[in-house]
Scaffold this active site. Structure first.
Site, PDB file in Angstrom:
ATOM      1  N   HIS A  35       0.839  -1.163  -0.145  1.00  0.00           N
ATOM      2  CA  HIS A  35       0.045  -0.019   0.065  1.00  0.00           C
ATOM      3  C   HIS A  35       0.712   1.260  -0.066  1.00  0.00           C
ATOM      4  O   HIS A  35       0.749   2.187  -1.012  1.00  0.00           O
ATOM      5  CB  HIS A  35      -1.078   0.019   1.130  1.00  0.00           C
ATOM      6  CG  HIS A  35      -1.836   1.237   1.242  1.00  0.00           C
ATOM      7  ND1 HIS A  35      -2.994   1.412   0.767  1.00  0.00           N
ATOM      8  CD2 HIS A  35      -1.322   2.299   1.888  1.00  0.00           C
ATOM      9  CE1 HIS A  35      -3.637   2.499   1.235  1.00  0.00           C
ATOM     10  NE2 HIS A  35      -2.560   3.082   1.698  1.00  0.00           N
ATOM     11  N   GLU A  36       1.832   1.281   1.003  1.00  0.00           N
ATOM     12  CA  GLU A  36       2.621   2.735   1.055  1.00  0.00           C
ATOM     13  C   GLU A  36       3.716   2.663  -0.179  1.00  0.00           C
ATOM     14  O   GLU A  36       3.962   3.614  -0.538  1.00  0.00           O
ATOM     15  CB  GLU A  36       3.540   2.411   2.432  1.00  0.00           C
ATOM     16  CG  GLU A  36       2.603   2.573   3.645  1.00  0.00           C
ATOM     17  CD  GLU A  36       1.713   3.482   3.724  1.00  0.00           C
ATOM     18  OE1 GLU A  36       2.076   4.570   3.099  1.00  0.00           O
ATOM     19  OE2 GLU A  36       0.686   3.551   4.225  1.00  0.00           O
ATOM     20  N   HIS A  83       1.895   4.798  -2.855  1.00  0.00           N
ATOM     21  CA  HIS A  83       1.980   6.060  -2.454  1.00  0.00           C
ATOM     22  C   HIS A  83       3.558   6.377  -2.997  1.00  0.00           C
ATOM     23  O   HIS A  83       3.614   7.342  -3.717  1.00  0.00           O
ATOM     24  CB  HIS A  83       1.978   6.393  -1.180  1.00  0.00           C
ATOM     25  CG  HIS A  83       0.511   6.284  -0.560  1.00  0.00           C
ATOM     26  ND1 HIS A  83      -0.425   6.657  -1.384  1.00  0.00           N
ATOM     27  CD2 HIS A  83      -0.111   5.622   0.462  1.00  0.00           C
ATOM     28  CE1 HIS A  83      -1.656   6.571  -0.676  1.00  0.00           C
ATOM     29  NE2 HIS A  83      -1.457   5.849   0.456  1.00  0.00           N
TER      30      HIS A  83
END
Length: 351
Positions: A17-18, A21
């Site tokens: 997920h990170e 980003h």
């Protein structure tokens, strides 16, 4: 060992997920100060690609700290060329959405691995038959296998259930294998009260049979594997969106909500069933993370996307006072939900 696997799975999902980003922010030239798995005091760290990579003490999430963005103080901003705030609202939205998108993409590939492993699926073999039901009256018996309905071949319980549930009150011709015999049995589904996956009372056409629990392996071609992965990802996403909607509307009681302990326990239990079960639940949790993070709660990606959409439409950024109030409200909502999930988890553990 199973709890260690759970922790590794959850950390991997947070990492991807990170990473979404991180990759999108770097693509737009944003300087990343910290990439952390977990919150609180750091346990270990190293520097690579001009970023500090951390593992922190509380494994309940993670974050990417970009230059010019600070969720703990939304008034702290930087407009340097390599800062988050110097980017256009659309670029910021893409950076924010890349995290949840990474979870959906990861889930898709996990389902591909599951499809390649010939997952087990329920066969259309009849188990228990309800008294006075259409199946009982028509003469169906336990261990009968439904091989076709109205000439359409049936290979899974889901296919059979889908045809029956969409019946419009018309008679169905069931091709049935019973021992070494092939029979044709006609019956008409009856609108029956049952429970949905959310434990709601619903009414739908049914014939009054339960599954015998017999499974078989799906032998999928490469094209069918991709379709299987896409269908499973879409189904999981829809199911979680509906779950959130029903939780908000009060159709699903708050006591059904789970937290990180539930996630860890489910993954731990899946470990005992083999790696296929671990991959399945990892894919489901990955979709869960993706969906929950795009909810319009100010402390989450969806909340920040909402702020940037506001700026795109009005051509001006939200005021600092509004950002502070909404961010505080978002953290209150988020911590309340986490606290409720943890409370429910503890109640389940102690019975």
């Amino acid at each position: 060992m199973s709890w260690l696997v759970s922790l590794l799975v959850l950390s991997a999902l947070i990492f991807f997920h990170e990473l979404g980003h991180y990759a999108m922010a770097r693509f737009f030239g944003v300087y990343i100060e910290i990439f952390s798995i977990g919150f609180g005091k750091k346990i270990a760290s190293f520097r690579m690609f001009n970023t500090e990579w951390r593992i922190a003490m509380i494994p309940l999430g993670g974050y990417v700290k970009m230059k010019g963005q600070d969720d703990s103080d939304p008034t702290v901003k930087s407009y340097d060329k390599d800062s988050y705030n110097s980017k256009t609202p659309l670029q910021r939205i893409l950076i924010l959405f890349a995290g949840p998108a990474a979870n959906f993409v990861l889930a898709f590939f996990l389902y591909i691995f599951i499809g390649l492993g010939s997952p087990a699926i329920l066969s259309p073999v009849i188990g228990k038959i309800s008294p006075n039901s259409p199946a009982f009256i028509a003469g169906l018996e336990s261990n009968d296998t439904i091989t076709a309905i109205d000439g359409k071949s049936i290979t899974t319980w889901e296919e059979m259930s889908d045809i029956i549930s969409h019946n419009k009150g018309e008679s169905l011709d069931l091709k049935v294998k019973r021992a070494d015999k092939i029979l044709h049995i006609s019956l008409t589904p009856k609108i029956t009260k049952t429970k949905s996956m959310f434990n709601e009372d619903i009414y739908k056409p049914m014939i009054g049979v339960g599954s015998a629990g017999v499974t078989h392996k799906l032998d999928l071609t490469p094209g069918e594997v991709i379709k299987y992965a896409a269908d499973q990802t879409a189904f999981a996403s829809t199911m979680i969106f509906k779950s959130v909607e029903k939780l908000i509307m009060g159709d699903v009681p708050a006591k059904e909500m789970g937290g990180v302990i539930s996630i860890m326990k489910i993954t731990s239990d899946a470990t005992a069933q083999g790696w296929m079960a671990v991959l399945f639940f990892a894919a489901l949790i990955s979709v869960n993370l993706g969906v929950l993070n795009i909810l319009p709660i100010p402390a989450l990606d969806g909340g920040h996307i909402m702020f940037n959409l506001y700026e795109m439409v009005t051509r001006r950024a939200p005021s600092e006072a509004m950002l502070v109030r909404l961010t505080i409200a978002g953290w209150v909502i988020l911590f309340s939900l986490m606290g409720l999930g943890l409370y429910n988890d503890i109640n389940r553990l102690i019975g």
